[in-house]
Every structure is written in structure tokens, then in C-alpha cells.
Write an enzyme that holds these catalytic residues in place. Structure first.
Site, short mmCIF file in Angstrom:
data_model
loop_
_atom_site.label_atom_id
_atom_site.label_comp_id
_atom_site.label_asym_id
_atom_site.label_seq_id
_atom_site.Cartn_x
_atom_site.Cartn_y
_atom_site.Cartn_z
N HIS A 35 -2.57 2.41 4.78
CA HIS A 35 -2.81 1.73 6.05
C HIS A 35 -3.22 0.29 5.77
O HIS A 35 -3.53 -0.08 4.64
CB HIS A 35 -3.93 2.42 6.83
CG HIS A 35 -3.61 3.82 7.24
ND1 HIS A 35 -3.16 4.15 8.50
CD2 HIS A 35 -3.64 4.99 6.54
CE1 HIS A 35 -2.94 5.45 8.56
NE2 HIS A 35 -3.22 5.98 7.38
N GLU A 103 -6.91 1.68 2.62
CA GLU A 103 -6.81 0.59 3.59
C GLU A 103 -6.53 -0.69 2.80
O GLU A 103 -7.42 -1.28 2.20
CB GLU A 103 -8.11 0.46 4.38
CG GLU A 103 -8.40 1.61 5.32
CD GLU A 103 -7.62 1.52 6.65
OE1 GLU A 103 -6.79 0.60 6.79
OE2 GLU A 103 -7.85 2.38 7.53
#
Length: 279
Positions: A35, A103
Site C-alpha cells: 500500500h 506502507e
């Protein structure tokens, strides 16, 4: 060689449960969900990764191996490491193998966003994540195992957005490149990058040959067999005392990387450098 399956290879929406189910049904050895972060504060920056708060000891150890490779990459580039964290994300709770959610920088941060759209940084990141995956699988005793790569949001679930840049597209592009690198076989660690900021042309440079004859033999073989469309010799200076050759121009870095990977995997060259210039 690492085996790779994807939860998605196009801009397709998948429920979180289906992402976990794909990995579970395939019985993979490692699950990674990629992500990009986002925040209302545009100064928020850096990388962080997550495992489930109820993760088994094997997952905790595997994440440590993965994170250490990423941390070195971040440190070399002055990028903030936000650390190793836990969260009750569905893809982490419902997978039955070691699972990590990464992330990869902030789409809401202008500097991070510039990195995320820079071809050189994308390529370096893909190479780094592939190395982290290999080392993590090895630590699990599955050096030739299978990893499931999940490219975060997709389809109508846009995830984080910054202008015309969408997380769902960024992470898919990165994941597809990681898959290519992992499936590149012998090329791992045998391609060096020397690329200028803003490079618009990319060439493949061979390693050093002791003699002109050896260089020309290797160069002509690659030309004749279609691995290169054009190449020219380069005589080194007196201190290096040898020969190299350099390919013709590629307008896209992935095209040059793919060509270099194929050459390395044939065993015809042991080492190459991809040169990126503005011209």
C-alpha cells in the site's frame, strides 16, 4: 527461483477476504500486501510495515528479516523508517501463513510522491523488495517457496489519491515489477544501476573483458542471437586495461532491465551495468 502469485494483475477490485482467500487456497509460504500511506498532514513521510497483533513467532521473525532489508534501503537514501507495527487488518488476520502489510511511503507527501513516480526509484524499490522476499523465504526454510503479492486497493476502491496519482496504480506497478524481478532467476544481484536524475535514455554496459577479441565475441553473439539490436565497443583507459561494450538506446528503464535480465539468465554475461543519461 521464487514462485509468485498475485491477488490482482489489473485494475480489479477484490474484497479483503478474497485477497486472503487467494493466498490461503494456494497454500503460499508468505503473503505481502503493498500500500501507500496517506495523511492530511503533508509532512507525514516514510515507510512502515505491519503484522497482526496475534501473529505467531514465525511471522514475527519473518517480518524482522523483511524489515531489516527495507531499513537498509531507507537508511541509504535518507528516507524515514517509521518502524515495525501491529494492526488488526483483515488480510493479516485471515491469512494462514506469515503475512506482512507494507506502507510504501506517503502519496500525500510531495517528496514521497516524486519518488513514487521516478522510474529509477521504482526499479530500485522493486529490486530491494525482491531481495527482502528472498531473504524472508530463506529464513522460513522455503528459499524456493511461493509468495503471494497483493497490490493493495483496486477497481472502484481508489484508496489514497493525490491529484492524478492513485495508490491503486502505484502499488500495482510496483508489484508487477517485483514479480518480474523475482522470476528473473540468475539476474539477482548481477545488474548494477548508474542512472542520472531525469534520465531519458538507458543503455546496457557489459562487464570488463581482458581482450578485445573476447569482448567482440560476446558482443557479436548477443547481436546475432537477438538479445541486443545494436552495440558498440568501448576501450577502457590504461589504468583499467580492458574492453567493454554498450548497447543501443532504450527509452524506458523497464525495457533495458528486461533485456539485461534475459542476457544474464543465458549465462552469456556475468555482470552488466544499466546506464541512464539525459540525451
Amino acid at each position: 527461483m521464487v514462485n509468485v502469485i498475485l491477488t490482482r494483475s489489473t485494475d480489479t477490485y477484490l474484497m479483503l477476504s478474497e485477497r486472503a482467500n487467494i493466498a490461503n487456497r494456494a497454500g503460499v509460504d508468505l503473503f505481502l500486501s503493498f500500500h501507500e500511506n496517506s495523511a492530511t498532514n503533508q509532512s507525514a513521510t516514510g515507510y512502515e510495515d505491519y503484522i497482526s497483533g496475534n501473529a505467531a513467532s514465525t511471522t514475527i521473525a519473518a517480518r524482522s528479516v523483511f524489515h531489516n532489508v527495507v531499513a537498509q534501503f531507507l537508511n541509504e537514501r535518507g528516507i524515514r523508517n517509521r518502524g515495525m507495527k501491529t494492526a488488526s487488518y483483515q488480510v493479516l488476520r485471515q491469512t494462514t501463513m506469515p503475512a506482512i502489510l507494507a506502507e510504501h511511503l506517503f502519496i500525500s507527501n510531495p517528496v514521497d510522491l516524486q519518488l513514487q513516480t521516478n522510474p529509477q526509484f521504482i526499479e530500485q524499490s522493486a529490486q530491494m523488495y525482491a531481495r527482502a522476499i528472498r531473504e524472508t523465504l530463506t529464513s522460513l526454510g522455503k528459499a524456493n517457496g511461493t509468495v503471494c503479492l497483493d497490490a493493495g486497493h483496486g477497481g472502484h476502491d481508489t484508496g489514497a489519491v493525490n491529484g492524478q496519482e492513485h495508490e491503486k496504480n502505484h502499488v500495482l506497478r510496483l508489484v508487477l515489477r517485483i514479480k518480474q524481478v523475482l522470476e528473473g532467476g540468475n539476474a539477482a544481484g548481477k545488474i548494477e544501476y548508474r542512472i542520472m536524475d531525469g534520465a531519458q535514455a538507458f543503455r546496457i554496459q557489459s562487464g570488463r573483458f581482458e581482450t578485445q577479441e573476447a569482448m567482440e565475441t560476446a558482443m557479436n553473439n548477443l547481436l546475432r542471437e537477438g538479445y541486443l539490436l545494436y552495440a558498440e565497443p568501448q576501450q577502457l583507459n590504461s589504468s583499467e586495461n580492458g574492453w567493454r561494450f554498450i548497447s543501443g538506446r532504450y527509452t524506458l528503464l523497464p525495457a533495458a532491465v528486461d533485456a539485461a535480465t534475459k542476457i544474464i539468465n543465458t549465462g552469456k554475461l556475468g555482470y552488466v551495468t544499466i546506464i541512464g543519461t539525459i540525451d
